[in-house]
Every structure is written in structure tokens, then in C-alpha cells.
Design a protein around this motif. Sequence first.
Motif, mmCIF file in Angstrom:
data_model
loop_
_atom_site.group_PDB
_atom_site.id
_atom_site.type_symbol
_atom_site.label_atom_id
_atom_site.label_comp_id
_atom_site.label_asym_id
_atom_site.label_seq_id
_atom_site.Cartn_x
_atom_site.Cartn_y
_atom_site.Cartn_z
ATOM 1 N N PRO A 66 0.819 -1.227 0.000
ATOM 2 C CA PRO A 66 0.000 0.000 0.000
ATOM 3 C C PRO A 66 0.843 1.264 0.000
ATOM 4 O O PRO A 66 2.004 1.257 0.414
ATOM 5 N N ARG A 67 0.205 2.328 -0.465
ATOM 6 C CA ARG A 67 0.799 3.666 -0.345
ATOM 7 C C ARG A 67 -0.145 4.501 0.512
ATOM 8 O O ARG A 67 -1.324 4.677 0.172
ATOM 9 N N VAL A 68 0.370 4.999 1.626
ATOM 10 C CA VAL A 68 -0.436 5.731 2.596
ATOM 11 C C VAL A 68 0.324 6.979 3.026
ATOM 12 O O VAL A 68 1.539 6.915 3.262
ATOM 13 N N MET A 69 -0.376 8.088 3.108
ATOM 14 C CA MET A 69 0.217 9.332 3.579
ATOM 15 C C MET A 69 -0.663 9.907 4.677
ATOM 16 O O MET A 69 -1.878 10.032 4.492
ATOM 17 N N ILE A 70 -0.047 10.279 5.810
ATOM 18 C CA ILE A 70 -0.787 10.865 6.934
ATOM 19 C C ILE A 70 -0.069 12.152 7.352
ATOM 20 O O ILE A 70 1.127 12.126 7.687
ATOM 21 N N PHE A 71 -0.801 13.246 7.307
ATOM 22 C CA PHE A 71 -0.238 14.548 7.691
ATOM 23 C C PHE A 71 -0.962 15.041 8.955
ATOM 24 O O PHE A 71 -2.196 14.989 9.031
ATOM 25 N N GLU A 72 -0.201 15.512 9.937
ATOM 26 C CA GLU A 72 -0.753 15.882 11.241
ATOM 27 C C GLU A 72 -1.777 16.996 11.123
ATOM 28 O O GLU A 72 -2.801 16.998 11.824
ATOM 29 N N ASN A 73 -1.495 17.984 10.269
ATOM 30 C CA ASN A 73 -2.472 19.032 9.932
ATOM 31 C C ASN A 73 -3.064 19.709 11.181
ATOM 32 O O ASN A 73 -4.286 19.810 11.334
ATOM 33 N N LYS A 127 -8.761 6.421 11.673
ATOM 34 C CA LYS A 127 -8.107 5.864 12.867
ATOM 35 C C LYS A 127 -7.585 4.455 12.586
ATOM 36 O O LYS A 127 -6.507 4.084 13.056
ATOM 37 N N ARG A 128 -8.334 3.666 11.819
ATOM 38 C CA ARG A 128 -7.908 2.299 11.529
ATOM 39 C C ARG A 128 -6.587 2.295 10.758
ATOM 40 O O ARG A 128 -5.684 1.514 11.055
ATOM 41 N N ILE A 129 -6.470 3.171 9.793
ATOM 42 C CA ILE A 129 -5.220 3.239 9.020
ATOM 43 C C ILE A 129 -4.071 3.706 9.901
ATOM 44 O O ILE A 129 -2.959 3.157 9.839
ATOM 45 N N VAL A 130 -4.330 4.725 10.726
ATOM 46 C CA VAL A 130 -3.279 5.199 11.645
ATOM 47 C C VAL A 130 -2.869 4.083 12.593
ATOM 48 O O VAL A 130 -1.669 3.871 12.851
ATOM 49 N N ASP A 131 -3.832 3.332 13.110
ATOM 50 C CA ASP A 131 -3.533 2.214 14.011
ATOM 51 C C ASP A 131 -2.653 1.168 13.310
ATOM 52 O O ASP A 131 -1.702 0.643 13.908
ATOM 53 N N ILE A 132 -2.998 0.860 12.061
ATOM 54 C CA ILE A 132 -2.234 -0.154 11.319
ATOM 55 C C ILE A 132 -0.796 0.303 11.125
ATOM 56 O O ILE A 132 0.149 -0.475 11.323
ATOM 57 N N LEU A 133 -0.609 1.573 10.768
ATOM 58 C CA LEU A 133 0.763 2.065 10.606
ATOM 59 C C LEU A 133 1.502 2.054 11.936
ATOM 60 O O LEU A 133 2.697 1.701 11.985
ATOM 61 N N ASN A 134 0.832 2.406 13.009
ATOM 62 C CA ASN A 134 1.493 2.411 14.312
ATOM 63 C C ASN A 134 1.899 1.004 14.742
ATOM 64 O O ASN A 134 2.939 0.816 15.385
ATOM 65 N N ILE A 135 1.088 0.020 14.389
ATOM 66 C CA ILE A 135 1.482 -1.366 14.666
ATOM 67 C C ILE A 135 2.769 -1.692 13.915
ATOM 68 O O ILE A 135 3.689 -2.310 14.472
ATOM 69 N N GLN A 136 2.858 -1.252 12.676
ATOM 70 C CA GLN A 136 4.060 -1.555 11.895
ATOM 71 C C GLN A 136 5.284 -0.792 12.403
ATOM 72 O O GLN A 136 6.404 -1.304 12.357
ATOM 73 N N PHE A 137 5.061 0.412 12.910
ATOM 74 C CA PHE A 137 6.181 1.158 13.489
ATOM 75 C C PHE A 137 6.719 0.470 14.754
ATOM 76 O O PHE A 137 7.863 0.707 15.147
ATOM 77 N N LYS A 138 5.903 -0.380 15.379
ATOM 78 C CA LYS A 138 6.314 -1.078 16.605
ATOM 79 C C LYS A 138 6.875 -2.468 16.325
ATOM 80 O O LYS A 138 7.197 -3.192 17.266
ATOM 81 N N ASP A 139 6.983 -2.846 15.058
ATOM 82 C CA ASP A 139 7.469 -4.187 14.710
ATOM 83 C C ASP A 139 8.880 -4.391 15.260
ATOM 84 O O ASP A 139 9.780 -3.582 15.019
ATOM 85 N N THR A 140 9.066 -5.502 16.010
ATOM 86 C CA THR A 140 10.386 -5.809 16.573
ATOM 87 C C THR A 140 10.932 -7.136 16.049
ATOM 88 O O THR A 140 11.933 -7.638 16.559
ATOM 89 N N ILE A 141 10.283 -7.691 15.028
ATOM 90 C CA ILE A 141 10.728 -8.983 14.497
ATOM 91 C C ILE A 141 11.136 -8.891 13.027
ATOM 92 O O ILE A 141 12.197 -9.381 12.638
ATOM 93 N N LYS A 142 10.324 -8.220 12.210
ATOM 94 C CA LYS A 142 10.579 -8.201 10.769
ATOM 95 C C LYS A 142 10.960 -6.821 10.234
ATOM 96 O O LYS A 142 11.148 -6.663 9.033
#
Length: 691
Positions: free
Chosen positions: A596-603, A638-653
Motif C-alpha cells: 500500500p501507499r499511505v500518507m498521513i499529515f498531522e495538519n 483511525k484504523r489506518i493510523v492504528d495499522i501504521l502504528n502497529i508496523q512502526f512497533k514491529d520488533t521482528i521483521k
Amino acid sequence: MSITTLPYYPKELSWLAFNQRVLQEAADKRNPIVERIRFLGIYSNNMDEFYRVRVADVKRQIYIHLNDKNLEAAEQTKALMDKIQERVLVMTEEFERLHAEVVARLAKYHIYLITQNQLDEYQINWLQSYFQNKILRYIAPVLINNRVRLVERLNDAATYLFVAIRKAEKKTQYALLEVPTDYTSRFVQIPPQKSRKKKYIILLDDIITLCLDRIFRGFIEFDQLEAYSFKMTRDAEYSINDEIDESYVEKMSESMKQRMIAEPVRFIYDGDMPDDMLNFLRKQLSISSYDSLIASGPYRNFKDFIGFPNVGRAYLENPLLPAINTRDFADYDTAFDAISQGDILLYYPYHRFLHLTEFVRQAAFDPSVKHIRLNIYRVANKSRIINSLIDAVNNGKQVTVVVELRARFDEQANIEWSKTMTDAGVKVLLGLPTLKVHSKLCVISREENGELIHYAHFGTGNFNEKTAKIYTDFSLFTRDQELALEAIEVFDFIQYPYRRFKFQHLQVSPINARTRLQMHIRQETQNAKEGIKAQILLKINNLVDIALIDDLYRASQAGVKVRAIVRGMCSLVPGIKGLSDNIHITSIVDRFLEHPRVMIFENSGDQKVFISSADWMTRNMDNRIEVGCPINDPVLKKRIVDILNIQFKDTIKARVIDAEQTNKYVRRGNRKKLRSQVEIYHYLKALEDNR
């Protein structure tokens, strides 16, 4: 640091760093053994494309600079080519080591990948019979003589054996054998003679080599036959002749023929091949000094190992993650009833792709549907979506399909699909010769209470049932008429590119995508300067567009926190003090391909969230038709932000993209182990279970 001296990591070397991450997955002992050998296949397939596209482009640049007598540029490009070849040789050695390690590890689970030299008498007899009854019919040797132009006979996708036919006191003859993987599996399991616990698998290449005499006996006299594998990779580029008065489809068909006889860019061969055979091949194929000549192990086209069979226990491959049947669709009689209740966001392969194919299938016979618009880049070989589009025509509906004929390596398939749909009555638009259509749009127009209502799909991935099982991608289904009407305007733009179009909501390349992205980055930069919280979160496949990178550098200098997940090429150099020390980039390679391509701006606290078909590459911004779409529903944002935050916390891959792209894993420290792809599945499953 001066903006004119900003650092950029070479995209070709960054691509190799990405494939090194794939190789790391083959080395990762935490992965099931069958998955490890499949990653070797993925690595090999990736490397084939790298040479056909990236290395071929570097080679062309060398010739162009030499032709223009720009010697400085030519030397710089040659130096890049040297670095590429140097790294590939190191990676090839690692690949061979891992291959041997994985094969040995398979034996621990009583799966034996054996060669012709390891066969017992029973196995030899069985294989000779199997060859005679199942394989020989597909073997057609090419005897090489002055009338045969070998370079024109080779297919990039094929596996070849080069055979020396030796006879005392006679000149050695040579022949070419194509391993017939189009007709039979490359992996053959030998039935057990005694113990059923042990599973023996042999490659088709070895069976043919074992039975070489049966191919030539009675036709050519010989004392000895020798066979060694090799592979040639060609330049994948082609040109379209606009001076010839013929249809676009005919021009594309002719262009595909160019690829079949294009210049070689890589020649990889069995390191045990005798010098006389190697020299003969080099002369026949006109291998230049700018081509990669790589000695390797006995097997070519390792990409087939992507489909290596699991003949053992289920735990030898990844456990299934059953796709989620979301109640957003399942609770309603029709897809249109479901979408009318609110926007729906799916994330494949965690969600069922069936929801999308049902959207189109239902439209095909729904009496209220008047018009279906869809664009095709890559589809499955047996596409249910295309079948539904043809069904729609048979039901008297208007169907407009944009087919991108220049989807790399899918050109011929798309030519055939365009003919099939045209014959069925579909209005087929063949895109634009100057702009590749890469957007993922579908708009279904439906009459409701005397009014035409449009239902739109915006996606980050292709309408492809096969890849939807292994690529992660977002799909947004919406009844928002402003978005849907702008999606229809994208189809109008493709058909009438000479008209002027303005898009208020969508980011459409090449019209406004670049300027919109720069506007959002620069607004975050300005906010940071004014002391307002400023943050940019990105998830993209490639980050190599220099202008966008420069804007991110400026944002970092102003204090904007930039976090990105970049799967592939990344020319931005993070972590440089005073320039990019506010930019943190990771890359995730795991069981699914991150797409996916996702962009999130704090705005200023009112986050703007977009999904898009476009990577941050110059070609996607300026030379393709791409579409980015805003996510307006707060729950879905919120769901997309949550998914990205899960990936930012990845400690295995997750690996850190540092200045040298060394692919070090993210340090876990005292944080819990978190494998983001699995965690995302559980997150989405919990959302369904808790409704």
C-alpha cells in the motif's frame, strides 16, 4: 547543509539492499523451512527483474553518455555498474550458501532434494520411465550451427541446458535444451520404495541430464554428453514506433517482439561449465564488458522455488491466516446496500478479496446498474472480474474498461484481454501512449429513485485475485458523490487528455499529485516553524523522487517528525545531523508483500489521511496516471493510523534504513516481540469479533 549538496542514496544499490532483506528472510531460522526455500525463489525472481529493468537502464546510460562524448558522466555510471556487480557477486555467494543450508535442513524433516548423483538403482529406473512417458514429448533440442542465431532463440523466462556432444576425432557439437516447465512441474517427487517417511524430490533439470542419451541416441553419434545450465537476462525496455500507421495494439505486439531479441545484460551459468562451452556461449550471445557474467551453482531460474511444494507436515510452512469476511458487507443483501450505510475499508489479504469481486459480479446483473467503469493494470490469469464485465455487457449494461497495455511483463496478457473484451462488446480504452495508467479505480453507476448514484472503489493494489492473497493493499468503497464524480473525471481524462481537468479532492498524477503532496509537506514544515506539532507518516514502496525528498529534508530541518515505512528503494538518507535527523525509516519484509501507499499529515491535530496507487517516484508523479484518495470517515482514518502504528512497533521483521542501508533489524530492547503482519490480522479480527 546546502540544498545543492544534499545526499541521495543510489536507487539501484537501494534496490539491492531491498533484495538483501528478502535474502535475510531465507536465512531467518525463525521462518518455517519451506518458507525459507520459497524466499530463495522470491529473491531469484526479484533479481531477474532487477537486471531486466534497473541494470539494463544503467547499461543504456553508459552507451548514451559515450555516444554524447560525456566521458565524466560515462565514468560515473560505469562506477555505479561496478558497485552493482560487486554487490551482486557477494549476494550470489550468500545465496549459494543459504541454498546448501536450507537443502540440508530439509533433510532434518525427512525431505530430500536430491541430484542425479545421489540416486539409487530403483530411483534411476523410475525416473527413466517417468522421463520416457511424461517428459520426452516436450523436449526439442536446438542443434547449434551457422544457421542458428542463439541469441534470438532464448526466452528470459525459460530454464536451459547447454549440451556438448563429444565424439572422438570429431569437432564438438553443441545443442540447446529448454527445460519444459510450462508443461510439467519442475519438482518431481519420487515414489518411495520402502519407507514412506522419507520424501525424495528431484528437479526436472536433473531428470533430463540423467536421460540425455535418450534424447540424442539414433540421431547423432557421440561418445560423451555434457549438460550445464545457464540463463541470459535481456533488457526489458522496448520502443513504440509512432511513424507506422497501425493500431496501438499492433504496435504493442511488435514491441513485445523487440524484447525477445533485446540486448543481454546478464549471463549466469553453472560454475563447473568447461571453458570451451563457456567461450562458445559468450561468443554466440555477444556478451559485452558491461554485462554481468556470473558463475553460480548448477541450477538456474531459481524463481520456480517460489512454488516449492510442502510434502511434509503442515508446520513446515506458515500457518494460514483465514481471510476475514467483514460484516460491513456480509450483513447486507447487496454490496450497494452495504456501501450506502457508510464508507468501507478493506485491507487485503487480511480481508476477503471476494468482497471486491462480488461488488463487480452483482453490478453485472443488477437491473438498476447502468454503467461500469474500471481500469486494469494486472489481473489474474482466470479473472473473475473480467468475466463479470463480460456478463454485464450480456445484460445490456454499458461497460468501459481502461486496459494498460504497457504493464511491465503483463503486456501480452493485457493485449489478449483487450481483444477478448472488445469482441464481447466492452468499450475498451487502451490508455495513453505517453502516460501509463496505474490507478486502481472502479465506478458503478446505479439508478436509484430516478437519480443516477455512483459507487466508487479506490485502491492501492490491482484487481487481481491471485496477488490479493499475498500483497497487502487497501480498498476503499464509497458512495461519496464528490469522490465518485471525480473518479469518473479520471476516466474522462484518460479518454480526452487534451481537455483541462481540475480535481478538488483526488490527487491525480500528472495533474496535481505532486503539488498536493508538496503543499501538505510544506504546511507541516510551516507548522513546525510556528511551534505547532508537525508530523508526517508514510508507507510507500519506493522513495526516490528528488523533489519530494528535498521537501522532506527541509521538513526535518524545520523540526517535522517524519516516520516512514519504505519496502523497496529509498534514496533519502535518514539520520544526518542538521538535515534528516528527524526522519526515521524502516522496512518490513515478511510473509506478505507490503504494497500500500499511505500518507498521513498531522495538519494541526486534524489529521489528513490518503491512500494512493502512486509511489514517490518521478515516473509515478509525472509520467503515469495515478490516483490518491482522502479517507474522510474518522473511524477508517483511525484504523489506518492504528495499522501504521502497529508496523512502526514491529520488533521482528522491521529493518532500519540507515545511511549505508545495512539492513540491521530494529532493536527490541525490553519491548515485547511484535510481528506486525500477524498483529494486524489479530487487530482486524478483533474489530470484527467485537462488533
